[in-house]
Design a protein around this motif. Structure first.
Motif, PDB file in Angstrom:
ATOM      1  N   LEU A   7       0.882  -1.437   0.024  1.00 25.20           N
ATOM      2  CA  LEU A   7       0.064  -0.050   0.029  1.00 25.20           C
ATOM      3  C   LEU A   7       0.645   1.231  -0.081  1.00 25.20           C
ATOM      4  O   LEU A   7       0.559   2.324  -0.659  1.00 25.20           O
ATOM      5  N   MET A   8       1.787   1.048   0.750  1.00 25.85           N
ATOM      6  CA  MET A   8       2.954   2.200   0.807  1.00 25.85           C
ATOM      7  C   MET A   8       3.549   2.838  -0.534  1.00 25.85           C
ATOM      8  O   MET A   8       3.527   3.747  -1.047  1.00 25.85           O
ATOM      9  N   TYR A  39       3.658   5.460  -5.986  1.00 29.71           N
ATOM     10  CA  TYR A  39       3.529   5.168  -7.399  1.00 29.71           C
ATOM     11  C   TYR A  39       2.353   6.107  -8.153  1.00 29.71           C
ATOM     12  O   TYR A  39       2.486   6.285  -9.225  1.00 29.71           O
ATOM     13  N   THR A  40       0.981   5.925  -7.626  1.00 33.82           N
ATOM     14  CA  THR A  40       0.205   6.499  -8.154  1.00 33.82           C
ATOM     15  C   THR A  40      -0.694   7.388  -6.883  1.00 33.82           C
ATOM     16  O   THR A  40      -1.407   6.799  -6.293  1.00 33.82           O
ATOM     17  N   ALA A  41      -0.319   8.845  -6.694  1.00 39.01           N
ATOM     18  CA  ALA A  41      -1.088   9.325  -5.420  1.00 39.01           C
ATOM     19  C   ALA A  41      -2.681   9.352  -5.606  1.00 39.01           C
ATOM     20  O   ALA A  41      -2.926   9.785  -6.756  1.00 39.01           O
ATOM     21  N   THR A  42      -3.150   8.940  -4.575  1.00 37.30           N
ATOM     22  CA  THR A  42      -4.543   9.059  -4.758  1.00 37.30           C
ATOM     23  C   THR A  42      -5.322  10.553  -4.627  1.00 37.30           C
ATOM     24  O   THR A  42      -6.427  10.642  -4.962  1.00 37.30           O
ATOM     25  N   PRO A  97       7.835   9.557  -5.507  1.00 41.62           N
ATOM     26  CA  PRO A  97       8.984   8.949  -5.547  1.00 41.62           C
ATOM     27  C   PRO A  97       9.626   8.473  -4.068  1.00 41.62           C
ATOM     28  O   PRO A  97      10.055   7.317  -3.958  1.00 41.62           O
ATOM     29  N   LEU A  98       9.661   9.484  -3.360  1.00 40.28           N
ATOM     30  CA  LEU A  98      10.479   9.067  -2.073  1.00 40.28           C
ATOM     31  C   LEU A  98       9.722   7.968  -1.322  1.00 40.28           C
ATOM     32  O   LEU A  98      10.257   7.120  -0.366  1.00 40.28           O
ATOM     33  N   LEU A  99       8.353   7.974  -1.229  1.00 42.95           N
ATOM     34  CA  LEU A  99       7.623   6.891  -0.610  1.00 42.95           C
ATOM     35  C   LEU A  99       7.607   5.600  -1.193  1.00 42.95           C
ATOM     36  O   LEU A  99       7.967   4.596  -0.535  1.00 42.95           O
ATOM     37  N   CYS A 100       7.763   5.502  -2.773  1.00 45.84           N
ATOM     38  CA  CYS A 100       8.336   4.065  -3.391  1.00 45.84           C
ATOM     39  C   CYS A 100       9.635   3.814  -2.924  1.00 45.84           C
ATOM     40  O   CYS A 100       9.810   2.734  -2.637  1.00 45.84           O
ATOM     41  N   GLN A 101      10.861   4.687  -2.876  1.00 45.13           N
ATOM     42  CA  GLN A 101      11.860   4.344  -2.688  1.00 45.13           C
ATOM     43  C   GLN A 101      12.019   3.733  -0.970  1.00 45.13           C
ATOM     44  O   GLN A 101      12.568   2.788  -0.749  1.00 45.13           O
TER      45      GLN A 101
END
Length: 414
Positions: A194-195, A200-203, A211-215
């Motif tokens: 979920l993170m 990847y696609t902000a709701t 990108p930082l959340l994906c990393q």
């Protein structure tokens, strides 16, 4: 406008805060207290760094400051002698160099302990996600609220209650072992998934990707793969995140506008991440068990990654993989994706049959991608007026500004 120093400190905080909270939680055995101590260190940094400059090792500086605050707190609580031994540093006035010696080796385990704590089954699913995003993703309560379309006060209450529950239930700050590890692993994987998806696609909001959340999610996944090499779904999730991450920089244009998969410049996809993803997928297969939902999604992503151009995509194989995914993880959203693959492989009329069937699914009533996909298929069948209406309906349902603009543009072009 915020000062340049404040912006740099904010960036440092987002990177260092999960490690800081994890290290403090190991010592004080209280996630809520660890976060408070970390926030205290941040306040001190905001006061001092603009004057003295940002240290060469800001993470160690923050940890040193936070630990000193912890010791002061324990002194006031008359637990000094007992807790000093637990800290194990030998002296209050240790240096940043002392911290560097042991910190790198400890921090990886501390982060894993923290995520297994924030994903503990004593918490509800909503609480696990909110607390993990807050402590490990570095998101503010406002950002989490926007991501999941709820009030900020609701998220704040969930986080407060979650920390209180962990403290009251005396949840151990540790990564479980044996069967308990396997039982809790699925929850941890779900939260990481979920993170990553939110990055990847902000709701919602004004950015298409984060990108930082994906990393952060990928980093946690890689750590899990090291300690659970016999779990195929761990490798499957890592493979999925590696391959999806390879496309991040091609998902937006120069002004932040979304670029859809079929329109992306594949020459700019990160080949190193793709190779890492394919290796992780092979590790999932090598375990010898049927592929689970994460590995199947990774296999679908691999099909896209291995196609040199959009026209060379093996849509028939992707449709077959979605069929397998629908059996492993039945979901209207999976069925919608299967409809897209079938439409690409065998023609839009076949995909539209599946989509039309999903229109009566209650859980899809407010899901903006359903009318978006339907609009795309109708446009390909030259049913222009219906397609335009579907794109407009999809635009009214999405909470992401960039996506709304894209959908309204597609409607206008028709």
């Amino acid at each position: 406008m915020r000062s340049a120093a404040a912006q740099r400190i904010d960036a440092i905080w987002r990177i260092e805060s999960p490690k800081l909270i994890a290290g403090l939680a190991r010592m004080v055995r209280d996630v809520g207290l660890a976060e408070d101590l970390a926030q205290d260190a941040l306040v001190i940094a905001l006061e001092r760094w603009p004057e003295i400059g940002i240290p060469d090792n800001p993470g160690a500086w923050l940890m040193t400051t936070a630990k000193r605050r912890a010791i002061d707190l324990l002194r006031r609580n008359k637990l000094r002698d007992k807790k000093y031994e637990e800290f194990g540093r030998g002296s209050v006035m240790y240096t940043e160099q002392d911290l560097d010696i042991g910190m790198d080796g400890e921090i990886r385990d501390d982060l894993l302990r923290l995520i297994f704590t924030t994903c503990h089954p004593v918490l509800s699913q909503d609480a696990r996600v909110a607390l993990t995003l807050r402590l490990l993703g570095g998101l503010t309560t406002d950002e989490i609220a926007h991501a999941f379309l709820v009030a900020e006060s609701t998220i704040a209450q969930r986080i407060v209650r979650a920390k209180k529950t962990l403290n009251e239930k005396r949840v151990a700050f540790e990564a479980p072992v044996g069967e308990e590890f396997k039982e809790r692993l699925s929850t941890v994987l779900e939260v990481i998934y979920l993170m990553f998806n939110e990055g990847y696609t902000a709701t919602s909001g004004g950015n298409w990707i984060r990108p930082l959340l994906c990393q952060d999610a990928l980093r946690l996944g890689r750590m899990l793969a090291e300690i659970a090499p016999a779990e195929p779904e761990v490798h499957g999730l890592v493979a999925l995140m590696e391959i999806q991450s390879s496309r991040l920089k091609t998902r937006i244009g120069p002004h932040g506008e979304p670029i859809l998969l079929m329109d992306q410049n594949r020459a700019q996809w990160d080949q190193l991440l793709i190779r890492r993803g394919l290796i992780a997928l092979e590790r999932a297969r090598a375990v010898g068990r049927p592929l689970g939902p994460y590995a199947l999604q990774a296999a679908i992503s691999a099909c896209h990654a291995q196609a040199r151009s959009a026209s060379e995509t093996d849509w028939a194989r992707i449709a077959a993989l979605y069929e397998a995914l629908s059996r492993a993880m039945p979901s209207p959203v999976v069925e919608l994706n299967r409809a897209v693959a079938i439409a690409m492989a065998f023609g839009p009329a076949f995909g539209l049959q599946i989509v039309d069937h999903l229109m009566s699914e209650p859980s899809m009533k407010g899901y903006h991608l359903l009318p978006s996909v339907r609009g795309d298929l109708l446009a390909k069948l030259n049913r222009i007026d219906e397609a335009r209406q579907e794109f407009e309906r999809a635009a009214s349902l999405t909470h992401n500004e960039r996506e709304r603009d894209l959908l309204l543009k597609r409607a206008a072009e028709l």
